[in-house]
Design an enzyme around this catalytic site. Structure first.
Site, PDB file in Angstrom:
ATOM      1  N   TYR A 180       0.814  -1.212   0.000  1.00  0.00           N
ATOM      2  CA  TYR A 180       0.000   0.000   0.000  1.00  0.00           C
ATOM      3  C   TYR A 180       0.851   1.267   0.000  1.00  0.00           C
ATOM      4  O   TYR A 180       0.391   2.321  -0.429  1.00  0.00           O
ATOM      5  CB  TYR A 180      -1.005  -0.027   1.156  1.00  0.00           C
ATOM      6  CG  TYR A 180      -2.209  -0.847   0.770  1.00  0.00           C
ATOM      7  CD1 TYR A 180      -3.194  -0.325  -0.056  1.00  0.00           C
ATOM      8  CD2 TYR A 180      -2.327  -2.177   1.168  1.00  0.00           C
ATOM      9  CE1 TYR A 180      -4.270  -1.077  -0.458  1.00  0.00           C
ATOM     10  CE2 TYR A 180      -3.398  -2.948   0.764  1.00  0.00           C
ATOM     11  CZ  TYR A 180      -4.380  -2.388  -0.048  1.00  0.00           C
ATOM     12  OH  TYR A 180      -5.446  -3.156  -0.462  1.00  0.00           O
ATOM     13  N   ARG A 194       3.420   1.491  -1.982  1.00  0.00           N
ATOM     14  CA  ARG A 194       3.551   1.635  -3.434  1.00  0.00           C
ATOM     15  C   ARG A 194       2.314   2.315  -4.019  1.00  0.00           C
ATOM     16  O   ARG A 194       2.413   3.220  -4.856  1.00  0.00           O
ATOM     17  CB  ARG A 194       3.754   0.235  -4.026  1.00  0.00           C
ATOM     18  CG  ARG A 194       3.649   0.097  -5.528  1.00  0.00           C
ATOM     19  CD  ARG A 194       2.251  -0.152  -6.078  1.00  0.00           C
ATOM     20  NE  ARG A 194       1.389  -0.951  -5.271  1.00  0.00           N
ATOM     21  CZ  ARG A 194       0.106  -1.121  -5.540  1.00  0.00           C
ATOM     22  NH1 ARG A 194      -0.445  -0.549  -6.594  1.00  0.00           N
ATOM     23  NH2 ARG A 194      -0.658  -1.846  -4.741  1.00  0.00           N
ATOM     24  N   HIS A 254      -5.195  -2.501   7.068  1.00  0.00           N
ATOM     25  CA  HIS A 254      -4.578  -3.537   6.245  1.00  0.00           C
ATOM     26  C   HIS A 254      -3.570  -4.374   7.029  1.00  0.00           C
ATOM     27  O   HIS A 254      -2.883  -5.214   6.447  1.00  0.00           O
ATOM     28  CB  HIS A 254      -3.913  -2.912   5.019  1.00  0.00           C
ATOM     29  CG  HIS A 254      -4.893  -2.415   4.007  1.00  0.00           C
ATOM     30  ND1 HIS A 254      -5.727  -3.257   3.316  1.00  0.00           N
ATOM     31  CD2 HIS A 254      -5.199  -1.156   3.592  1.00  0.00           C
ATOM     32  CE1 HIS A 254      -6.495  -2.543   2.505  1.00  0.00           C
ATOM     33  NE2 HIS A 254      -6.194  -1.273   2.649  1.00  0.00           N
ATOM     34  N   HIS A 300       0.995 -17.134   9.622  1.00  0.00           N
ATOM     35  CA  HIS A 300       2.317 -16.517   9.573  1.00  0.00           C
ATOM     36  C   HIS A 300       3.343 -17.346  10.338  1.00  0.00           C
ATOM     37  O   HIS A 300       2.999 -18.193  11.161  1.00  0.00           O
ATOM     38  CB  HIS A 300       2.248 -15.105  10.167  1.00  0.00           C
ATOM     39  CG  HIS A 300       1.281 -14.214   9.454  1.00  0.00           C
ATOM     40  ND1 HIS A 300      -0.063 -14.206   9.742  1.00  0.00           N
ATOM     41  CD2 HIS A 300       1.465 -13.301   8.452  1.00  0.00           C
ATOM     42  CE1 HIS A 300      -0.667 -13.329   8.956  1.00  0.00           C
ATOM     43  NE2 HIS A 300       0.222 -12.774   8.171  1.00  0.00           N
ATOM     44  N   GLU A 306      20.697 -33.771 -13.722  1.00  0.00           N
ATOM     45  CA  GLU A 306      20.173 -34.702 -12.723  1.00  0.00           C
ATOM     46  C   GLU A 306      21.189 -34.939 -11.612  1.00  0.00           C
ATOM     47  O   GLU A 306      21.377 -36.062 -11.141  1.00  0.00           O
ATOM     48  CB  GLU A 306      19.749 -36.023 -13.387  1.00  0.00           C
ATOM     49  CG  GLU A 306      18.632 -35.838 -14.400  1.00  0.00           C
ATOM     50  CD  GLU A 306      18.192 -37.130 -15.047  1.00  0.00           C
ATOM     51  OE1 GLU A 306      19.039 -38.047 -15.176  1.00  0.00           O
ATOM     52  OE2 GLU A 306      17.003 -37.233 -15.411  1.00  0.00           O
TER      53      GLU A 306
END
Length: 761
Positions: A287, A289, A440, A491, A691
């Protein structure tokens, strides 16, 4: 072929300008005999002097020429489409929403093209579009979609109406002198003034607030006020409405707005409160940004029109600092860390940050590091600031933007915790010990996420939303944002008794913040951050310490992570790690369920499946996984009876709104005081073409908490190079000059400062 077309178009533009521009300047070094602030228009982001300078340099400033050519092609295509102003009806992502959004972008760009190219077709396009809106707007009720706390008229929420006015004001500024006085009267009386009053006086719960929504509203009114030279509207924009009829304590439908007695409002209020002195924006980088465009575009306009306000000096130059802070809040690829509500993949390549970088360079002392970001962005805004960037790049003035370990304080005065970022050998750790982050914010005190080379290793989930994708809830926030993404269990942090921090209540979380304890990155081989949280669970104090330790025997540093928990009561503790990738191996036995069970009832637990469970015998628990061609391991100290749970996101998700990603959860039951201690390491690679797996096994042999009292905590780490290291931290005295002495396992350990790392024989 695309680049060739752009280059040819650039050449054609230059040739056209050489023969058709009314004001030619043959020598770019000639000083124009004029003042910076000239009367008339344009004056907001383009200035008359800027237009002359741009025209004088066209054809010799590659990044600007390229941006101009791309913009011209885009607008020319829209002119062919014609003027479309449908009656609003849709949410984000729907046709009417996208059409009106496209219109304001195109109007702003067309206005700029008119000024630079002196081609009246662009002015005509802007006029015709604005006149269509002046005819439509007086007929509109509020938007038919009722979800928002502040419905707009063109869009479902006032926020998007404000977006429209911010851009349309710039277009109006560019064609203002070209329009007749009669045209201006129609536009101002039928469109701009009613529009500005609707989003301000008509929606004080939107306008008189400290939030990114209100920033857009304040700036929208302020930008059009500057074009119209309307002092009353400008005062509302800068300082908020004097009377709004809202009661103190009133909340919006999001639970995000609490009106506070005596709170400073308007543009100045939104500069004062959400930004810390370091330029960190409390809502988080996603936010930040979003808000940086209105903050900086209005600041540029104020500097050009009202230079006496010295807006870029406000709060010790916080707006310029905010641009540096935002870039530092991005990973190696330029993607912003998804703290709080944040959509992954948003980066400094977005147009809002292109604008922010250009403005910060032009008005902030021409920091050469910003030129390197602009070069990566590969475009500039078509105004005075973009010209400055283009000339700086052409002259080779750029320097690499060096993203180092940094601590960014939170809170208006920098005293509400912080976000700490540790960087070492392509690893980046983002440690959050900040304030709530307004509406937010997430309930994730002392959480962190870990990155390598721009890839997530231990993730922050971010938001639950598919922005502007109509099929997913109209492109708006999904209910799972509240039931999952904001909750603590989503979280990488401690959860007590299956309840989120602050009981998941905004009104409680918003009055508390975590506290910084240690942030020391002076030694690149030993970087330490530590913070405390004492309000998330009343009667329980948490202190988390994260340490990057560089051992010359290994290619990458390893992360020592320990959380000290002290409580007045016995509790159940869950400690999740949201790793990304494919599980390779564990060193503990587990029972995999034939049918996964839902982990819990609420607080986010209802969205987790328990897929497998093991019980500790008091040894270390190790989990190794493969992600993006790299091997990682977590090695955790456990006590007898602790549980190791393998889980996955996605339960109770009938619409498949959540990503089905794994988690490794440590659980302790009937425990008062404890320490969760782990080492996270990046230790090997796998190449599919050959591999070949290299260093696929963990280097950590043992992790143990060897001392834990109120004053000190010590953790011992043994590695496979026959080294044993002891990290000790003082829990009560973090002064750099304090002397400490403690006996650990029969050995006296002495040091100066808050912590020490000793290599044991």
């Amino acid at each position: 072929m695309k680049n060739l077309g752009v280059n040819l178009l650039s050449i054609m533009l230059v040739l056209m300008l050489v023969f058709s521009c009314k004001e030619q300047v043959s020598d770019t070094s000639v000083e124009v005999a004029t003042t910076e602030a000239e009367s008339g228009h344009p004056s907001l982001v383009l200035t008359k002097k800027g237009v002359r300078d741009i025209r004088a340099n066209l054809g010799n400033i590659p990044i600007f020429d390229k941006s101009l050519a791309e913009t011209k092609a885009e607008v020319d295509a829209e002119i062919e489409v014609g003027i479309l102003v449908p009656v609003p009806k849709d949410f984000s992502g729907g046709y009417t929403h996208q059409r009106h959004k496209q219109n304001f972008y195109m109007m702003q760009k067309a206005g700029v093209l008119y000024q630079i190219l002196d081609d009246e077709k662009y002015a005509t396009y802007v006029k015709d579009m604005l006149m269509a809106y002046a005819k439509l707007y007086p007929t509109l009720p509020v938007h038919p979609q009722t979800r928002s706390y502040a419905r707009g008229k063109l869009f479902w929420q006032c926020l998007n109406d404000a977006n429209w006015l911010v851009y349309s004001a710039q277009a109006y500024d560019c064609v203002y002198d070209w329009l007749s006085p009669e045209d201006r009267d129609v536009l101002e009386n039928n469109l701009f003034i009613p529009f500005a009053k609707f989003i301000s006086e008509g929606n004080p719960q939107f306008f008189n607030r400290v939030h990114n929504h209100s920033t857009w509203g304040n700036v929208a009114v302020g930008m059009i006020a500057l074009v119209m030279d309307n002092d009353a509207l400008l005062e509302d924009a800068l300082n908020g409405l004097k009377t709004d009829n809202l009661k103190v304590g009133m909340k919006d439908n999001d639970g995000g707005f609490i009106k506070v007695e005596g709170q400073k409002l308007g543009f100045y209020g939104n500069l004062d409160e959400p930004f810390s002195p370091d330029g960190y924006y409390t809502e988080g980088p996603y936010y930040q940004r979003y808000a940086m465009y209105p903050f900086l575009i209005f600041a540029e306009a104020l500097q050009n029109v009202k230079p006496e306000l010295n807006i870029f000096e406000y709060k010790n130059g916080v707006l310029i600092k905010a641009v540096d802070a935002l870039i530092n809040l991005s990973d190696a690829d330029g993607d912003f860390f998804p703290l709080n509500d944040g959509q992954k993949g948003m980066s400094y390549y977005t147009s809002a940050v292109v604008t922010a970088v250009d403005i910060a360079y032009h008005f902030g002392g021409k920091n050469p590091e910003l030129l390197s970001i602009a070069e990566k962005q590969d475009r500039v805004v078509l105004d005075d600031t973009g010209l400055s960037i283009a000339l700086g790049i052409k002259e080779g003035l750029g320097k690499s933007f060096d993203k180092k370990s940094i601590e960014l304080s939170d809170g208006q005065n920098g005293d509400e915790g912080a976000v700490g970022i540790l960087r070492s050998e392509d690893l980046e750790l983002v440690f959050k010990y900040a304030a709530q982050g307004l509406s937010h914010g997430h309930y994730d005190k002392l959480s962190y996420s870990l990155y390598e080379d721009g890839d997530e290793v231990l993730q922050d989930y971010g938001l639950a939303r598919y922005v502007n994708i109509e099929q997913k809830g109209g492109g708006n926030y999904l209910k799972e944002n509240k039931t999952w993404a904001k909750q603590s269990i989503a979280h990488n942090t401690l959860v007590q008794n299956e309840t989120s921090h602050f009981m998941g209540k905004y009104e409680i979380g918003s009055i508390h913040h975590s506290n910084k304890y240690v942030f020391d990155v002076s030694n690149k081989n030993l970087q330490v951050a530590s913070a405390k949280e004492s309000n998330a669970y009343p009667g329980t104090e948490m202190q988390r310490t994260v340490v990057f330790i560089n051992d010359e025997s290994y290619a990458k540093p390893y992360l020592l992570d320990f959380m000290k928990v002290v409580s007045n009561t016995s509790n159940k503790y869950d400690f999740p790690f949201y790793y990304l990738g494919q599980l390779m191996q564990t060193n503990f036995e587990y029972n995999k369920l034939n049918t996964p069970t839902v982990f819990g009832k609420d607080n986010g637990y209802q969205h987790l499946y328990k897929e497998a469970e093991g019980v500790s015998f008091g040894d270390n628990a190790k989990l190794t996984w493969l992600s993006n061609g790299k091997f990682y391991s977590i090695t955790s100290a456990t006590a007898k009876g602790d549980k190791m749970i393998l889980a996955k996101i996605g339960a109770n998700d009938p619409d498949y709104n959540l990503r089905n990603e794994p988690a490794f959860i440590l659980r302790k039951t009937n425990t008062k005081n404890t320490v969760f201690a782990s080492v996270v390491e990046s230790h090997g690679t796998y190449t599919a073409r050959s591999e070949f797996a290299e260093n696929a096994y963990s280097h950590v042999k043992h992790v143990e908490v060897v001392h834990d009292v109120a004053e000190y905590t010590a953790v011992k780490v043994e590695t496979d190079n026959n080294k044993t290291k002891l990290f000790v931290i003082s829990n009560l005295d973090n002064k750099a000059g304090s002397d400490h002495k403690v006996t650990i396992e029969g050995e006296v350990v002495s040091w100066t400062g808050a912590f020490t790392l000793k290599e044991l024989k």
